[in-house]
Design a protein around this motif. Structure first.
Motif, PDB file in Angstrom:
ATOM      1  N   ARG A 115       0.816  -1.214   0.000  1.00  0.00           N
ATOM      2  CA  ARG A 115       0.000   0.000   0.000  1.00  0.00           C
ATOM      3  C   ARG A 115       0.853   1.268   0.000  1.00  0.00           C
ATOM      4  O   ARG A 115       0.443   2.308  -0.511  1.00  0.00           O
ATOM      5  CB  ARG A 115      -0.910  -0.008   1.219  1.00  0.00           C
ATOM      6  CG  ARG A 115      -1.889   1.107   1.207  1.00  0.00           C
ATOM      7  CD  ARG A 115      -2.935   0.918   2.241  1.00  0.00           C
ATOM      8  NE  ARG A 115      -3.869   2.027   2.140  1.00  0.00           N
ATOM      9  CZ  ARG A 115      -4.563   2.487   3.125  1.00  0.00           C
ATOM     10  NH1 ARG A 115      -4.456   1.930   4.306  1.00  0.00           N
ATOM     11  NH2 ARG A 115      -5.370   3.493   2.956  1.00  0.00           N
ATOM     12  N   ARG A 116       2.064   1.205   0.556  1.00  0.00           N
ATOM     13  CA  ARG A 116       2.919   2.377   0.666  1.00  0.00           C
ATOM     14  C   ARG A 116       3.770   2.660  -0.572  1.00  0.00           C
ATOM     15  O   ARG A 116       4.334   3.742  -0.704  1.00  0.00           O
ATOM     16  CB  ARG A 116       3.873   2.238   1.858  1.00  0.00           C
ATOM     17  CG  ARG A 116       3.221   2.222   3.204  1.00  0.00           C
ATOM     18  CD  ARG A 116       2.715   3.574   3.575  1.00  0.00           C
ATOM     19  NE  ARG A 116       3.799   4.517   3.643  1.00  0.00           N
ATOM     20  CZ  ARG A 116       4.029   5.335   4.640  1.00  0.00           C
ATOM     21  NH1 ARG A 116       3.228   5.332   5.663  1.00  0.00           N
ATOM     22  NH2 ARG A 116       5.041   6.177   4.617  1.00  0.00           N
ATOM     23  N   VAL A 117       3.904   1.715  -1.470  1.00  0.00           N
ATOM     24  CA  VAL A 117       4.774   1.889  -2.642  1.00  0.00           C
ATOM     25  C   VAL A 117       4.152   2.906  -3.593  1.00  0.00           C
ATOM     26  O   VAL A 117       2.993   2.778  -3.994  1.00  0.00           O
ATOM     27  CB  VAL A 117       5.015   0.549  -3.364  1.00  0.00           C
ATOM     28  CG1 VAL A 117       5.782   0.766  -4.660  1.00  0.00           C
ATOM     29  CG2 VAL A 117       5.758  -0.409  -2.464  1.00  0.00           C
ATOM     30  N   ARG A 118       4.936   3.916  -3.947  1.00  0.00           N
ATOM     31  CA  ARG A 118       4.523   4.945  -4.909  1.00  0.00           C
ATOM     32  C   ARG A 118       5.645   5.110  -5.930  1.00  0.00           C
ATOM     33  O   ARG A 118       6.785   5.339  -5.578  1.00  0.00           O
ATOM     34  CB  ARG A 118       4.304   6.298  -4.241  1.00  0.00           C
ATOM     35  CG  ARG A 118       3.269   6.333  -3.172  1.00  0.00           C
ATOM     36  CD  ARG A 118       1.878   6.395  -3.787  1.00  0.00           C
ATOM     37  NE  ARG A 118       0.866   6.680  -2.800  1.00  0.00           N
ATOM     38  CZ  ARG A 118       0.314   5.789  -2.006  1.00  0.00           C
ATOM     39  NH1 ARG A 118       0.717   4.545  -2.056  1.00  0.00           N
ATOM     40  NH2 ARG A 118      -0.624   6.122  -1.152  1.00  0.00           N
ATOM     41  N   LEU A 119       5.286   5.031  -7.188  1.00  0.00           N
ATOM     42  CA  LEU A 119       6.215   5.244  -8.285  1.00  0.00           C
ATOM     43  C   LEU A 119       5.785   6.528  -8.966  1.00  0.00           C
ATOM     44  O   LEU A 119       4.635   6.646  -9.382  1.00  0.00           O
ATOM     45  CB  LEU A 119       6.138   4.059  -9.253  1.00  0.00           C
ATOM     46  CG  LEU A 119       7.076   4.055 -10.431  1.00  0.00           C
ATOM     47  CD1 LEU A 119       8.516   3.957  -9.954  1.00  0.00           C
ATOM     48  CD2 LEU A 119       6.756   2.881 -11.326  1.00  0.00           C
ATOM     49  N   TYR A 120       6.676   7.504  -9.052  1.00  0.00           N
ATOM     50  CA  TYR A 120       6.262   8.784  -9.615  1.00  0.00           C
ATOM     51  C   TYR A 120       7.393   9.467 -10.364  1.00  0.00           C
ATOM     52  O   TYR A 120       8.565   9.111 -10.216  1.00  0.00           O
ATOM     53  CB  TYR A 120       5.704   9.704  -8.526  1.00  0.00           C
ATOM     54  CG  TYR A 120       6.698  10.131  -7.478  1.00  0.00           C
ATOM     55  CD1 TYR A 120       7.386  11.329  -7.595  1.00  0.00           C
ATOM     56  CD2 TYR A 120       6.938   9.351  -6.364  1.00  0.00           C
ATOM     57  CE1 TYR A 120       8.281  11.731  -6.636  1.00  0.00           C
ATOM     58  CE2 TYR A 120       7.832   9.749  -5.403  1.00  0.00           C
ATOM     59  CZ  TYR A 120       8.506  10.940  -5.538  1.00  0.00           C
ATOM     60  OH  TYR A 120       9.416  11.330  -4.577  1.00  0.00           O
ATOM     61  N   THR A 121       6.997  10.432 -11.192  1.00  0.00           N
ATOM     62  CA  THR A 121       7.957  11.272 -11.896  1.00  0.00           C
ATOM     63  C   THR A 121       7.716  12.715 -11.486  1.00  0.00           C
ATOM     64  O   THR A 121       6.605  13.096 -11.141  1.00  0.00           O
ATOM     65  CB  THR A 121       7.792  11.159 -13.423  1.00  0.00           C
ATOM     66  OG1 THR A 121       6.471  11.552 -13.774  1.00  0.00           O
ATOM     67  CG2 THR A 121       8.055   9.752 -13.910  1.00  0.00           C
ATOM     68  N   ASP A 122       8.780  13.490 -11.522  1.00  0.00           N
ATOM     69  CA  ASP A 122       8.662  14.927 -11.323  1.00  0.00           C
ATOM     70  C   ASP A 122       9.684  15.599 -12.231  1.00  0.00           C
ATOM     71  O   ASP A 122      10.281  14.948 -13.086  1.00  0.00           O
ATOM     72  CB  ASP A 122       8.820  15.322  -9.855  1.00  0.00           C
ATOM     73  CG  ASP A 122      10.177  14.966  -9.267  1.00  0.00           C
ATOM     74  OD1 ASP A 122      11.102  14.625 -10.032  1.00  0.00           O
ATOM     75  OD2 ASP A 122      10.326  15.047  -8.041  1.00  0.00           O
TER      76      ASP A 122
END
Length: 179
Positions: A85-92
């Motif tokens: 639930r805590r895994v976040r894959l993101y771009t910025d």
């Protein structure tokens, strides 16, 4: 997160907006199935004296070992579900990042700056296509030690296309050649 690079003409569209992805429901099912198998093995340990003749002390030891195994399996299952639930894959604007971890000493961000991204890729297959849960890899072009590798990313094929499009766009803006 809907940001964009400074506009360079008509090519700015939704495919260049920054994104955040999470793990798919398939990751939860995978964790629950593994937990169920571990609990089934523990229950078999607890019930072994009913099927096999053994001394009472051995039967009692197997029963308590089975209870300990069930408790550990349930604890690991709960931990794994909270972790997923805590895994976040993101771009910025700086690069591709993965935030993960529950415990304070394990929590953190790993990632790669845009200038260091070699490529992003994903695995294919019928089940992956049907569930829209793809394994992804984002490789660093300078080192092979710290790629971002995640299994069961929801719509990971779109994330990979997004990362590669951003990488190419950043390289064109910097005047580098695409490799």
């Amino acid at each position: 997160m809907q940001n964009d690079l400074p506009d360079k003409g008509a090519e700015s569209d939704a495919s260049y907006a920054f994104r955040e992805h999470r793990l798919s429901w398939v990751a939860y099912v995978d964790a629950v199935l593994k937990g169920a198998v571990a609990i089934a093995i523990a229950v078999a340990l607890m019930l072994a004296p009913r099927w096999i003749m053994m001394t009472p002390i051995t039967a009692q030891m197997l029963f308590y070992a089975g209870i300990a195994f069930v408790v550990c399996a349930l604890g690991l299952l709960v931990y794994r579900l909270f972790y997923i639930r805590r895994v976040r894959l993101y771009t910025d604007q700086d690069g591709v990042w993965c935030y993960r971890g529950i415990l304070p000493w394990q929590r953190g961000i790993v990632g790669t700056n845009w200038r260091d991204v070699r490529q992003a890729s994903y695995g294919t297959g019928f089940l992956r296509w049907a569930t829209k849960a793809y394994p992804i890899n984002v490789d660093n072009r300078f080192t092979d030690t710290d790629p971002i590798r995640l299994a069961h990313v929801h719509r990971g094929h779109e994330f990979v296309g997004h990362v590669n499009a951003w990488r190419n766009r950043m390289l064109r803006q910097d005047g580098e050649t695409l490799r």
